[in-house]
Design an enzyme around this catalytic site. Structure first.
Site, mmCIF file in Angstrom:
data_model
loop_
_atom_site.group_PDB
_atom_site.id
_atom_site.type_symbol
_atom_site.label_atom_id
_atom_site.label_comp_id
_atom_site.label_asym_id
_atom_site.label_seq_id
_atom_site.Cartn_x
_atom_site.Cartn_y
_atom_site.Cartn_z
ATOM 1 N N ASN A 1 -9.504 36.132 -49.848
ATOM 2 C CA ASN A 1 -9.813 35.954 -48.431
ATOM 3 C C ASN A 1 -10.072 34.472 -48.196
ATOM 4 O O ASN A 1 -11.122 33.948 -48.573
ATOM 5 C CB ASN A 1 -11.043 36.785 -48.051
ATOM 6 C CG ASN A 1 -11.437 36.605 -46.596
ATOM 7 O OD1 ASN A 1 -10.678 36.072 -45.792
ATOM 8 N ND2 ASN A 1 -12.635 37.052 -46.260
ATOM 9 N N TRP A 2 -9.107 33.796 -47.574
ATOM 10 C CA TRP A 2 -9.225 32.350 -47.389
ATOM 11 C C TRP A 2 -10.136 31.961 -46.237
ATOM 12 O O TRP A 2 -10.446 30.791 -46.054
ATOM 13 C CB TRP A 2 -7.830 31.755 -47.172
ATOM 14 C CG TRP A 2 -7.012 31.682 -48.418
ATOM 15 C CD1 TRP A 2 -7.353 32.115 -49.664
ATOM 16 C CD2 TRP A 2 -5.688 31.135 -48.541
ATOM 17 N NE1 TRP A 2 -6.331 31.879 -50.558
ATOM 18 C CE2 TRP A 2 -5.304 31.285 -49.885
ATOM 19 C CE3 TRP A 2 -4.803 30.560 -47.635
ATOM 20 C CZ2 TRP A 2 -4.058 30.854 -50.352
ATOM 21 C CZ3 TRP A 2 -3.564 30.136 -48.107
ATOM 22 C CH2 TRP A 2 -3.201 30.271 -49.448
ATOM 23 N N LYS A 3 -10.498 32.916 -45.418
ATOM 24 C CA LYS A 3 -11.374 32.654 -44.275
ATOM 25 C C LYS A 3 -10.751 31.547 -43.406
ATOM 26 O O LYS A 3 -9.536 31.537 -43.202
ATOM 27 C CB LYS A 3 -12.791 32.333 -44.757
ATOM 28 C CG LYS A 3 -13.323 33.436 -45.697
ATOM 29 C CD LYS A 3 -14.763 33.285 -46.055
ATOM 30 C CE LYS A 3 -15.182 34.412 -46.994
ATOM 31 N NZ LYS A 3 -16.626 34.407 -47.277
ATOM 32 N N HIS B 1 -15.558 42.723 -42.583
ATOM 33 C CA HIS B 1 -16.213 41.723 -43.416
ATOM 34 C C HIS B 1 -17.591 41.399 -42.834
ATOM 35 O O HIS B 1 -17.791 41.408 -41.622
ATOM 36 C CB HIS B 1 -15.346 40.457 -43.490
ATOM 37 C CG HIS B 1 -15.799 39.506 -44.559
ATOM 38 N ND1 HIS B 1 -16.851 38.633 -44.372
ATOM 39 C CD2 HIS B 1 -15.340 39.301 -45.821
ATOM 40 C CE1 HIS B 1 -17.023 37.932 -45.482
ATOM 41 N NE2 HIS B 1 -16.134 38.312 -46.371
ATOM 42 N N GLU C 1 -19.087 38.751 -42.325
ATOM 43 C CA GLU C 1 -19.102 37.670 -41.340
ATOM 44 C C GLU C 1 -18.690 38.174 -39.955
ATOM 45 O O GLU C 1 -19.220 37.720 -38.944
ATOM 46 C CB GLU C 1 -18.186 36.531 -41.813
ATOM 47 C CG GLU C 1 -18.753 35.805 -43.016
ATOM 48 C CD GLU C 1 -17.722 35.087 -43.865
ATOM 49 O OE1 GLU C 1 -18.127 34.577 -44.930
ATOM 50 O OE2 GLU C 1 -16.539 35.030 -43.477
ATOM 51 N N GLU D 1 -19.070 44.373 -50.943
ATOM 52 C CA GLU D 1 -19.542 42.995 -51.056
ATOM 53 C C GLU D 1 -21.031 42.932 -50.729
ATOM 54 O O GLU D 1 -21.413 42.990 -49.554
ATOM 55 C CB GLU D 1 -18.796 42.086 -50.077
ATOM 56 C CG GLU D 1 -17.315 41.973 -50.346
ATOM 57 C CD GLU D 1 -16.695 40.860 -49.513
ATOM 58 O OE1 GLU D 1 -16.199 39.896 -50.108
ATOM 59 O OE2 GLU D 1 -16.720 40.947 -48.275
ATOM 60 N N GLY E 1 -20.635 33.802 -51.394
ATOM 61 C CA GLY E 1 -20.689 32.361 -51.226
ATOM 62 C C GLY E 1 -21.997 31.731 -51.674
ATOM 63 O O GLY E 1 -22.242 30.554 -51.434
ATOM 64 N N SER F 1 -18.822 36.419 -55.058
ATOM 65 C CA SER F 1 -18.864 35.400 -56.123
ATOM 66 C C SER F 1 -18.238 35.873 -57.437
ATOM 67 O O SER F 1 -18.759 35.592 -58.514
ATOM 68 C CB SER F 1 -20.306 34.910 -56.355
ATOM 69 O OG SER F 1 -20.806 34.292 -55.190
ATOM 70 N N GLY G 1 -13.419 35.095 -52.415
ATOM 71 C CA GLY G 1 -13.514 34.068 -51.391
ATOM 72 C C GLY G 1 -13.137 32.702 -51.950
ATOM 73 O O GLY G 1 -11.971 32.388 -52.141
ATOM 74 N N GLY G 2 -14.143 31.890 -52.254
ATOM 75 C CA GLY G 2 -13.918 30.503 -52.655
ATOM 76 C C GLY G 2 -12.955 30.315 -53.801
ATOM 77 O O GLY G 2 -12.120 29.399 -53.783
#
Length: 253
Positions: free
Chosen positions: A9-11, A98, A100, A170, A176, A215, A236-237
């Site tokens: 997920n590149w957001k 998600h 967010e 999640e 993150g 993470s 994510g990251g």
């Protein structure tokens, strides 16, 4: 046998040119998994890069996801994107629910349920995200929170429809932050999720992929993915770097 799916997920990251570059790098890094039928790779790019992303990964193992959708076919919904628009350009997955979206944009379980149904009606696969805040875990409410999200988010779906849904657990306190649920904690929650899915969808629950997000990195992926009910990751990251993301994919081999 459940499929292991590693999704990125590149957001709100990566321009079109950056997207093309990293996807080309990723294709080279994971050539060895081409033809392995029980592992899938998905990348969720920003809306602006979706069309180029689909073209870039054509004839590769990588599939493309949108990060959101609006559950209407068309109309006066300024700034929104419909499932038909995504389907038309070759998108195969859509990330929904998600944390967010839930926290920043106040999306409810019932609204997420609408989106899931809209995505399924266009023969795309929802990646349905659920998870608890730290205060929920500290108060011993994890199972209660997760059960409510699953039951309301997946309400009125058939067992056949559920075969196209991926569930992504999640823990919000681990997204993150660098904190990760231990493999044992993650497995315990995944097992609870599968129990709720069994209550709702019977034996189909055994076929549903449940990813872990929060993470997951190259140095902890293998231990997490070795757990009985963890069937992949929503990353994510670490998905923003082809080498790191490919290392996580290879941990599933």
């Amino acid at each position: 046998m459940r499929k292991t799916i590693i999704a990125g997920n590149w957001k709100m990251n990566k321009t079109n040119n950056e997207t093309i570059q990293i996807l080309n790098d990723l294709k080279k890094e994971i050539k060895e998994i081409e033809g392995i039928s029980n592992i899938g790779v998905v990348i969720g790019t920003p809306f602006t890069a979706l069309s180029d992303a689909v073209k870039t990964v054509e004839n590769s193992v990588i599939k493309i996801a949108a990060q959101n959708v609006y559950p209407k076919e068309s109309g006066a919904y300024t700034g929104e994107i419909s499932p038909a628009m995504l389907k038309d350009i070759g998108v195969e997955y859509v990330i929904l629910g998600h944390s967010e979206r839930r926290d920043y944009f106040k999306e409810s379980n019932s609204f997420i349920n609408e989106k899931i149904k809209a995505v399924l009606s266009h023969n795309m696969s929802p990646i349905f995200c659920i998870g608890e805040h730290l205060e929920d875990r500290e108060a011993g409410k994890v199972k209660e929170v997760i059960t409510k999200q699953v039951k309301e988010g997946l309400a009125n779906l058939s067992a056949d429809e559920m075969k196209k849904v991926i569930v992504a657990y999640e823990p919000i306190w681990a997204i993150g932050t660098g904190k990760t649920a231990t493999p044992e904690i993650a497995q315990e929650t995944h097992e609870q999720i599968r129990e709720v899915l069994k209550e709702m969808f019977g034996e189909t629950s055994k076929e549903i992929t449940i990813q872990y997000g929060g993470s997951m990195k190259p140095n902890n992926a293998k231990e997490l993915l070795s757990q009985k009910d963890i069937d992949g990751g929503l990353i994510g990251g670490a998905s923003l770097n082809a080498k790191d993301f490919s290392a996580i994919i290879k941990a599933a081999l």
